[in-house]
Design a protein around this motif. Structure first.
Motif, PDB file in Angstrom:
ATOM      1  N   LYS A   1      -6.464  11.779   2.154  1.00 14.50           N
ATOM      2  CA  LYS A   1      -6.277  11.995   0.720  1.00 14.50           C
ATOM      3  C   LYS A   1      -7.129  11.021  -0.096  1.00 14.50           C
ATOM      4  N   ASP A   2      -7.265  11.320  -1.365  1.00 10.43           N
ATOM      5  CA  ASP A   2      -8.036  10.494  -2.305  1.00 10.43           C
ATOM      6  C   ASP A   2      -9.478  10.310  -1.858  1.00 10.43           C
ATOM      7  N   ASP A   3     -10.051  11.331  -1.236  1.00 13.20           N
ATOM      8  CA  ASP A   3     -11.437  11.320  -0.774  1.00 13.20           C
ATOM      9  C   ASP A   3     -11.732  10.211   0.225  1.00 13.20           C
ATOM     10  N   PHE A   4     -10.723   9.781   0.979  1.00 14.00           N
ATOM     11  CA  PHE A   4     -10.923   8.761   2.003  1.00 14.00           C
ATOM     12  C   PHE A   4     -11.790   9.302   3.127  1.00 14.00           C
TER      13      PHE A   4
ATOM     14  N   ASP B   1       0.846  -1.192   0.000  1.00 15.88           N
ATOM     15  CA  ASP B   1       0.000   0.000   0.000  1.00 15.88           C
ATOM     16  C   ASP B   1       0.878   1.238   0.000  1.00 15.88           C
ATOM     17  N   ASN B   2       0.280   2.353  -0.321  1.00 18.49           N
ATOM     18  CA  ASN B   2       0.973   3.628  -0.295  1.00 18.49           C
ATOM     19  C   ASN B   2       0.122   4.581   0.534  1.00 18.49           C
TER      20      ASN B   2
END
Length: 96
Positions: A80-83, A45-46
């Motif tokens: 981030k990324d709409d999490f 994962d990143n």
């Protein structure tokens, strides 16, 4: 950061609270291998970037000497990324 107060009544004490947390992961490129015999499961994962959490809840303590207390807690995580993630817990404690 967590803010709260204590409210005492005749038979119970209430401790409402609200909290705010923030973290930033600088490295975040994680890998894990799970091995069973010749089989290898790889996971990566990143998770670099910022993550925040808002938490609120209340602890309730009986003042009647019966050893009972309870809690309720809820939280919202965002990043981030709409999490967006939601969680919560309820519980009862008994001292003996």
């Amino acid at each position: 950061m967590r803010l709260g107060t204590t409210i005492a009544r005749e038979q119970a004490k209430y401790e409402p609270f609200i909290g705010l947390s923030a973290i930033y992961e600088f490295l975040g490129n994680n890998t894990a291998n799970v091995t069973s015999g010749d089989y290898v499961l790889k996971a990566t994962d990143n998770l670099t970037g910022a993550l925040g959490e808002v938490t609120g809840g209340v602890n309730v303590f009986s003042l009647t000497g019966n050893g009972l207390s309870a809690f309720a807690k809820g939280n919202v995580q965002f990043g981030k990324d709409d999490f967006v993630g939601y969680g919560g817990s309820l519980g009862v404690r008994v001292d003996w």
